[in-house]
Write an enzyme that holds these catalytic residues in place. Structure first.
Site, mmCIF file in Angstrom:
data_model
loop_
_atom_site.group_PDB
_atom_site.id
_atom_site.type_symbol
_atom_site.label_atom_id
_atom_site.label_comp_id
_atom_site.label_asym_id
_atom_site.label_seq_id
_atom_site.Cartn_x
_atom_site.Cartn_y
_atom_site.Cartn_z
ATOM 1 N N HIS A 239 10.677 8.341 -3.010
ATOM 2 C CA HIS A 239 10.206 6.994 -2.672
ATOM 3 C C HIS A 239 9.473 6.285 -3.806
ATOM 4 C CE1 HIS A 239 6.415 9.112 -2.226
ATOM 5 N NE2 HIS A 239 5.793 7.961 -2.186
HETATM 6 C C1 UD1 Z 1 2.407 4.272 -0.587
HETATM 7 C C2 UD1 Z 1 1.542 4.679 -1.780
HETATM 8 C C3 UD1 Z 1 2.128 5.938 -2.415
HETATM 9 C C4 UD1 Z 1 2.303 7.032 -1.384
HETATM 10 C C5 UD1 Z 1 3.141 6.495 -0.222
HETATM 11 C C6 UD1 Z 1 3.320 7.520 0.863
HETATM 12 C C7 UD1 Z 1 0.476 2.851 -3.033
HETATM 13 C C8 UD1 Z 1 0.505 2.098 -4.300
HETATM 14 N N1 UD1 Z 1 1.533 3.647 -2.810
HETATM 15 O O1 UD1 Z 1 3.696 3.979 -1.094
HETATM 16 O O2 UD1 Z 1 1.246 6.402 -3.417
HETATM 17 O O3 UD1 Z 1 2.949 8.120 -1.980
HETATM 18 O O4 UD1 Z 1 2.481 5.341 0.324
HETATM 19 O O5 UD1 Z 1 4.308 7.124 1.755
HETATM 20 O O6 UD1 Z 1 -0.459 2.707 -2.268
HETATM 21 N N2 UD1 Z 1 6.955 -0.059 4.649
HETATM 22 C C9 UD1 Z 1 7.450 -0.027 5.925
HETATM 23 N N3 UD1 Z 1 6.633 0.421 6.914
HETATM 24 C C10 UD1 Z 1 5.344 0.800 6.691
HETATM 25 C C11 UD1 Z 1 4.846 0.738 5.379
HETATM 26 C C12 UD1 Z 1 5.671 0.312 4.369
HETATM 27 O O7 UD1 Z 1 8.592 -0.355 6.171
HETATM 28 O O8 UD1 Z 1 4.669 1.226 7.639
HETATM 29 C C13 UD1 Z 1 7.850 -0.517 3.566
HETATM 30 C C14 UD1 Z 1 7.647 -1.981 3.247
HETATM 31 O O9 UD1 Z 1 8.856 -2.525 2.878
HETATM 32 C C15 UD1 Z 1 6.740 -1.923 2.042
HETATM 33 C C16 UD1 Z 1 7.237 -0.673 1.351
HETATM 34 O O10 UD1 Z 1 7.586 0.220 2.411
HETATM 35 O O11 UD1 Z 1 6.813 -3.074 1.267
HETATM 36 C C17 UD1 Z 1 6.216 -0.007 0.479
HETATM 37 O O12 UD1 Z 1 5.036 0.275 1.232
HETATM 38 P P1 UD1 Z 1 3.642 0.454 0.493
HETATM 39 O O13 UD1 Z 1 2.584 0.814 1.450
HETATM 40 O O14 UD1 Z 1 3.381 -0.715 -0.395
HETATM 41 O O15 UD1 Z 1 3.911 1.644 -0.496
HETATM 42 P P2 UD1 Z 1 4.675 3.049 -0.272
HETATM 43 O O16 UD1 Z 1 5.944 3.008 -1.034
HETATM 44 O O17 UD1 Z 1 4.713 3.457 1.159
#
Ligand code: UD1
Length: 399
Positions: A239
Site C-alpha cells: 500500500h
Molecule cells: C496510512 C499511513 C501509513 C500506514 C497506513 C496503514 C500516513 C501518512 N500513512 O496510509 O503509514 O501504513 O495508514 O493502513 O498517515 N481510504 C479508504 N478508507 C479509509 C481510509 C483511507 O478508502 O478508511 C483510502 C482513501 O482513498 C485515502 C487513501 O485510502 O485517500 C489513503 O488513506 P490515508 O489514511 O491517507 O493513508 P494510508 O494509505 O491508509
C-alpha cells in the site's frame, strides 16, 4: 438509586470529598489513534493503563481511517473501548488531513486539558496530535520513537522526525532507535527502550487467530485453498505510495506476483488506496484467473492467522515486517530501506528492493531454500505496554 439515598446524608460529604481527592489525583491521559496500525498498538497500552491505579484514559480517534474493514473491526477484535471523541477528519492530502486533525484536536484539548498525550507510530494523526499538544505545552509520549528509514520521500519519515523532535518521552522498540535519537541530540533521560507493543497484541491474540483454511473457505477460494493445502501459500499486502501510486511500478509488481503464483498461490489483501490505483490502471483483470487471489483488507485476527501459516509473506508494511519476525515466517519487504533494521539483522525479514525482477528472484529463493530463520528481538516479549506505563508514571510523578 441516587448517591444521597445510597449513602445517607451523614456519609455524603465525606464520600464526595474522598471522590474529589481521588479524581484530582488521577493523571489524565489522552491516547490518540487514527489508522489501523495505531489500533493494534494502543490496545495493550489502554489495558495496561486501566489495570493500574491512578490514570483516567480518554481515547481520541482522529477518523483518518473510517472504513469498517480498516477501523471498526479492529476495535471489536482487539477489545478497544469505543473512542470518547471522534474527530472524523477522513481522507485528504497530507496537509489537509494534518490540518483538519490539528484544528479539531485543539478545541478538544482546550475544552478538556489532559496531563499528557500518548501517540503511537508514524502516521499523519501521530504528527498532527504531537504538534497541537506541543504548542499547548501538554507533554507527549511517543511509542515507537526513533525509527528511521533515512528516506525523506516517505511521508512517515517526515512524521517520525518531527514527532520525535517535539515529544517529551521517547519510547523505543529496538536499541538502534534509541541510538538514532541520541545521535539527533535527544536527552538520554527522555528515552526509554521498552520493546515492541505490537508484539504484546500478537501474543494476546494468537490463540484467537482465525485458521487460514477458514479464511480461504469464507472468501470462496476453494480452488486456491486445495492447492494451498499441498504447496502452502503466500500472503501479500502492498500500500505504500512509492509502490502503488505510480502505474508502471504497480503494474510491474502485480505482474511479478502473477508469475510467482505459478509456484505458489498468493492471497493479496488489497488496501483501498491500492484497489483504487489498480482499478484506474485497469489491472483488476489480473485477479480474474483465480491464481492471484484478492480480498479486501482483512481483520487483525484473519491477517494474523494467514501470516502464521504462510510459507512466505510479501509486503511493504512496517508492522508486518515485525509481526513476521515475531512469528518466524519469512518476509520479503518490497522497499529499498526499512526503519526497522532489527527485523533484518535478527529476524526473518529480507529487503528485496522495489524491482519486480528482484521480487521474483527472492520469492523463488524462499520457495527453494525455505527462507531466512531468525530470532525474536530483545524485549519483544508481550510486556512492552507495562514498561510504557512505568515510564509514563515516572515521567508524570517527576514533573
Ligand atoms: C496510512 C499511513 C501509513 C500506514 C497506513 C496503514 C500516513 C501518512 N500513512 O496510509 O503509514 O501504513 O495508514 O493502513 O498517515 N481510504 C479508504 N478508507 C479509509 C481510509 C483511507 O478508502 O478508511 C483510502 C482513501 O482513498 C485515502 C487513501 O485510502 O485517500 C489513503 O488513506 P490515508 O489514511 O491517507 O493513508 P494510508 O494509505 O491508509
Amino acid at each position: 438509586m441516587s448517591e444521597r439515598e445510597e449513602l445517607g446524608n451523614g456519609d455524603l460529604l465525606q464520600h464526595r470529598c474522598r471522590r474529589f481527592i481521588k479524581e484530582a489525583t488521577l493523571k489524565r491521559l489522552d491516547c490518540i489513534v487514527g489508522t489501523r496500525p495505531n489500533f493494534v498498538k494502543i490496545a495493550p497500552i489502554i489495558r495496561a493503563l486501566l489495570r493500574r491505579e491512578g490514570f483516567a484514559v480518554r481515547l481520541v480517534h482522529t477518523g483518518q481511517h473510517y472504513d469498517v474493514a480498516l477501523n471498526a473491526v479492529f476495535f471489536d477484535e482487539l477489545g478497544i473501548p469505543d473512542p470518547d471523541v471522534n474527530l472524523e477528519v477522513g481522507s485528504g492530502t497530507h496537509t489537509e488531513q494534518t490540518a483538519r486533525i490539528m484544528l479539531a484536536l485543539e478545541s478538544v484539548l482546550t475544552n478538556d486539558r489532559p496531563d499528557m498525550l500518548i501517540v503511537v507510530g508514524d502516521v499523519n494523526s501521530t504528527l498532527a496530535a504531537t504538534l497541537v499538544a506541543s504548542k499547548m505545552l501538554i507533554p507527549v509520549a511517543h511509542v515507537e520513537a526513533g525509527l528511521r528509514s533515512n528516506d525523506r520521500a516517505m511521508p512517515e519519515e517526515v512524521n517520525r522526525i518531527v514527532t520525535d523532535s517535539l515529544c517529551d518521552l521517547l519510547l523505543t522498540t529496538e536499541r538502534s532507535a534509541s541510538d538514532n535519537l541520541l545521535r539527533e541530540g535527544a536527552r538520554p533521560e527522555r528515552i526509554g527502550f521498552v520493546g515492541n507493543v505490537m508484539i504484546d497484541t500478537l501474543h494476546a491474540c494468537l490463540e484467537r487467530a482465525v485458521p487460514a483454511g477458514r479464511t480461504f473457505d469464507e472468501i470462496g477460494a476453494g480452488v486456491v485453498a486445495s492447492r494451498a493445502e499441498k504447496s502452502g501459500y503466500g500472503f501479500v499486502t502492498l500500500h505504500r505510495p512509492s509502490n502503488v501510486d505510480d502505474e508502471a511500478q504497480l503494474r510491474g509488481l502485480i505482474e511479478a506476483l502473477c508469475e510467482i503464483t505459478h509456484a505458489i498461490p498468493l492471497l493479496f489483501a488489497v488496501h483501498p488506496r491500492t484497489r483504487a490505483k489498480m482499478e484506474a490502471a485497469g489491472l483488476g483483470r489480473l485477479f480474474e484467473d483465480g491464481r492471484l487471489l484478492a480480498t479486501p483488507p482483512l481483520s487483525y485476527l484473519r491477517s494474523l492467522g494467514l501470516m502464521r501459516e504462510a510459507r512466505l509473506v510479501i509486503t511493504d508494511s512496517g508492522g508486518i515486517q515485525e509481526e513476521t519476525t515475531a512469528l518466524g515466517v519469512p518476509c520479503l519487504t518490497v522497499r529499498d530501506n526499512t526503519e526497522r533494521p532489527i527485523t533484518i539483522a535478527e529476524g526473518t525479514n529480507t529487503l528485496v528492493g522495489t524491482s519486480p525482477a528482484a521480487l521474483k528472484e527472492a520469492a523463488a529463493d524462499v520457495l527453494v531454500n525455505g527462507g531466512k530463520c531468525g530470532r525474536v528481538p530483545e524485549l519483544w516479549d508481550g510486556n512492552a505496554a507495562e514498561r510504557i506505563v512505568d515510564h509514563v508514571r515516572t515521567f508524570l510523578a517527576f514533573r
